[in-house]
Design a protein around this motif. Structure first.
Motif, PDB file in Angstrom:
ATOM      1  N   PHE A  76      -2.926 122.778 -54.812  1.00  0.00           N
ATOM      2  CA  PHE A  76      -3.392 121.790 -54.230  1.00  0.00           C
ATOM      3  C   PHE A  76      -3.137 120.420 -55.053  1.00  0.00           C
ATOM      4  CE2 PHE A  76      -7.233 118.791 -54.348  1.00  0.00           C
ATOM      5  CZ  PHE A  76      -7.587 118.437 -53.044  1.00  0.00           C
ATOM      6  N   HIS A  88      -1.238 116.911 -53.389  1.00  0.00           N
ATOM      7  CA  HIS A  88      -2.058 115.614 -53.542  1.00  0.00           C
ATOM      8  C   HIS A  88      -1.848 114.603 -54.879  1.00  0.00           C
ATOM      9  CE1 HIS A  88      -4.103 116.836 -49.799  1.00  0.00           C
ATOM     10  NE2 HIS A  88      -3.822 118.145 -50.508  1.00  0.00           N
ATOM     11  N   ASP A 125       1.345 111.419 -58.031  1.00  0.00           N
ATOM     12  CA  ASP A 125       0.905 110.086 -58.700  1.00  0.00           C
ATOM     13  C   ASP A 125       0.740 110.353 -59.958  1.00  0.00           C
ATOM     14  OD1 ASP A 125      -1.101 110.333 -56.019  1.00  0.00           O
ATOM     15  OD2 ASP A 125       0.527 109.006 -56.086  1.00  0.00           O
ATOM     16  N   LYS A 133      -0.542 111.932 -47.630  1.00  0.00           N
ATOM     17  CA  LYS A 133       0.398 112.593 -48.474  1.00  0.00           C
ATOM     18  C   LYS A 133       0.360 112.152 -49.782  1.00  0.00           C
ATOM     19  CE  LYS A 133       5.091 114.523 -49.080  1.00  0.00           C
ATOM     20  NZ  LYS A 133       6.443 114.148 -48.999  1.00  0.00           N
ATOM     21  N   ARG A 134       0.368 110.844 -49.848  1.00  0.00           N
ATOM     22  CA  ARG A 134       0.354 110.294 -51.344  1.00  0.00           C
ATOM     23  C   ARG A 134      -0.820 109.931 -51.769  1.00  0.00           C
ATOM     24  NH1 ARG A 134       5.333 109.742 -53.223  1.00  0.00           N
ATOM     25  NH2 ARG A 134       4.710 108.191 -54.772  1.00  0.00           N
ATOM     26  N   ARG A 135      -1.939 109.847 -51.051  1.00  0.00           N
ATOM     27  CA  ARG A 135      -3.437 109.517 -51.443  1.00  0.00           C
ATOM     28  C   ARG A 135      -3.819 110.403 -52.615  1.00  0.00           C
ATOM     29  NH1 ARG A 135      -6.985 110.196 -46.523  1.00  0.00           N
ATOM     30  NH2 ARG A 135      -8.534 110.377 -48.183  1.00  0.00           N
ATOM     31  N   PRO A 136      -4.530 109.917 -53.793  1.00  0.00           N
ATOM     32  CA  PRO A 136      -4.421 110.611 -54.919  1.00  0.00           C
ATOM     33  C   PRO A 136      -5.904 111.325 -54.741  1.00  0.00           C
ATOM     34  CG  PRO A 136      -5.299 108.254 -55.390  1.00  0.00           C
ATOM     35  CD  PRO A 136      -4.560 108.268 -54.091  1.00  0.00           C
ATOM     36  N   VAL A 137      -5.850 112.168 -53.660  1.00  0.00           N
ATOM     37  CA  VAL A 137      -7.058 112.990 -53.541  1.00  0.00           C
ATOM     38  C   VAL A 137      -7.830 113.957 -54.440  1.00  0.00           C
ATOM     39  CG1 VAL A 137      -8.223 114.470 -51.480  1.00  0.00           C
ATOM     40  CG2 VAL A 137      -6.072 113.212 -51.009  1.00  0.00           C
ATOM     41  N   THR A 138      -6.922 114.420 -55.429  1.00  0.00           N
ATOM     42  CA  THR A 138      -7.343 115.145 -56.443  1.00  0.00           C
ATOM     43  C   THR A 138      -8.397 114.384 -57.229  1.00  0.00           C
ATOM     44  OG1 THR A 138      -5.255 114.475 -57.698  1.00  0.00           O
ATOM     45  CG2 THR A 138      -5.411 116.615 -56.844  1.00  0.00           C
ATOM     46  N   ILE A 170      -3.472 121.442 -46.382  1.00  0.00           N
ATOM     47  CA  ILE A 170      -4.289 120.704 -47.574  1.00  0.00           C
ATOM     48  C   ILE A 170      -3.861 121.569 -48.722  1.00  0.00           C
ATOM     49  CG2 ILE A 170      -6.663 120.286 -48.403  1.00  0.00           C
ATOM     50  CD1 ILE A 170      -7.514 120.250 -45.501  1.00  0.00           C
TER      51      ILE A 170
END
Lengths: 222, 222
Positions: free
Chosen positions: A212, A216, A220, B6-11, B85
């Motif tokens: 994960f 994600h 970055d 895809k490139r959103r820093p979701v973490t 995801i």
């Protein structure tokens, strides 16, 4: 209050995530005690070990009042209280079912002994393994002697590290021997009565957490 | 919205406990799909697998709208979304550092391959091990070739299963090779830059959860 909390069915009220965090707090306090720190506030504890201060207070509140106003926690005292709460104030006898590579690696895992868990034996049915010892000297006994061993020596926790095909059969053997806490490394779903606590270690869940991160956040990373 | 997530820093926003639960939901959905179930509500999912329906909805809400009003979730669709995801829609290359019993047990662990993780190599410095293979055929390479291997083959995740004394040194080697996700089984605390995700598997935490059960609830078990 007089009878103590030994027989209260606390496990019904305390979330498993809280008990997991108590283990983490215990590790942090051990490190603080080794470093000579005498008192610590929940805020300082949280900051130093990347925890949450409100969560620490809430988790501890299940078990009583441990902080001293204006002082925080006395490191040595809280550590001893946590060891008691976690049932670590006496050694626990652990056996490993399955003497394959995973079973032997677990039997020789250095962390267990340090934390008060004593691996007393491994069990297997393979004639080539029975009678041998692990590298650290844990004897490998035949699985058919498990019940007699439990009666004679006592077993607190059994670690299940056998192939998935035989896991249910071996689990039933463990339960019949009177063991009431099982840590399971075998794949697949298992059935057990409510009187027995079965905890699963699923190594793929940990890998998926990393997956994960890579999917994600990884790109970055600075 | 147009660029996808895809490139959103979701973490940064999603708690680790949520991603752990997504793994659990994925397993439940896989079992439902195998059983021929086509749709399921969060309530039914929670009841069948001892989960919390509100928690399921909250966890999924981080990633979008998956339910259909009056129908619930379409099992097959939600399962595919969760795989995406979790970054499991493509295979991930995993190496194991340390070819001792634990390392070899992990390399041969059958669950990994089934979930999309491919163990491509083990690394060690012991001349007696380098050049050999694990039981399932994973080659053991010399640790000094790790960087070249990473460049040539690519490594998504490294599993650290070396003795505590050399863990930091081997971790530095892994990071220098450009690997950004590490699953650590070695004892002791490790330092790593923020660009690398380090996940610890502490087996004593699981045992302590069982110890807590025995200390508090075990005697009440009916």
């Amino acid at each position: 209050m007089k009878t103590g909390n030994k027989r209260r069915p606390v496990t019904e009220q305390v979330p498993e995530l809280t008990t997991n965090r108590l283990s983490i707090y215990l590790r942090c306090l051990t490190r603080l005690e080794q470093a000579g720190v005498e008192t610590v506030s929940s805020k300082a504890l949280a900051e130093q070990f990347h925890l949450n201060a409100a969560q620490i207070r809430k988790d501890l509140a299940y078990f009583g009042e441990f902080g001293v106003r204006g002082v925080g926690y006395v490191v040595r005292d809280l550590r001893q209280q946590l060891r008691k709460i976690l049932g670590l104030d006496h050694r626990l006898k652990v056996v490993v079912l399955g003497a394959g590579k995973l079973g032997q690696a677990l039997a020789d895992y250095p962390g267990f002994g340090r934390e008060g868990f004593e691996i007393v034996a491994m069990f297997d049915t393979d004639p080539a393994k029975v009678g041998q010892h692990s590298r650290s000297g844990i004897p490998i006994l035949h699985s058919r002697t498990l019940r007699a061993f439990a009666t004679r020596t006592g077993i607190d926790i059994a670690v299940l590290a056998v192939p998935g095909e035989v896991a249910q059969e071996v689990l039933d053997l463990i339960v019949t021997a009177g063991v009431r806490a099982v840590l399971n490394f075998s794949p697949g779903s298992l059935r057990v009565s409510d009187a027995v606590k079965l905890k699963h270690v699923d190594l793929t869940v940990s890998l998926e957490g990393l997956s994960f991160f890579l999917a994600h956040g990884g790109e970055d990373g600075a």
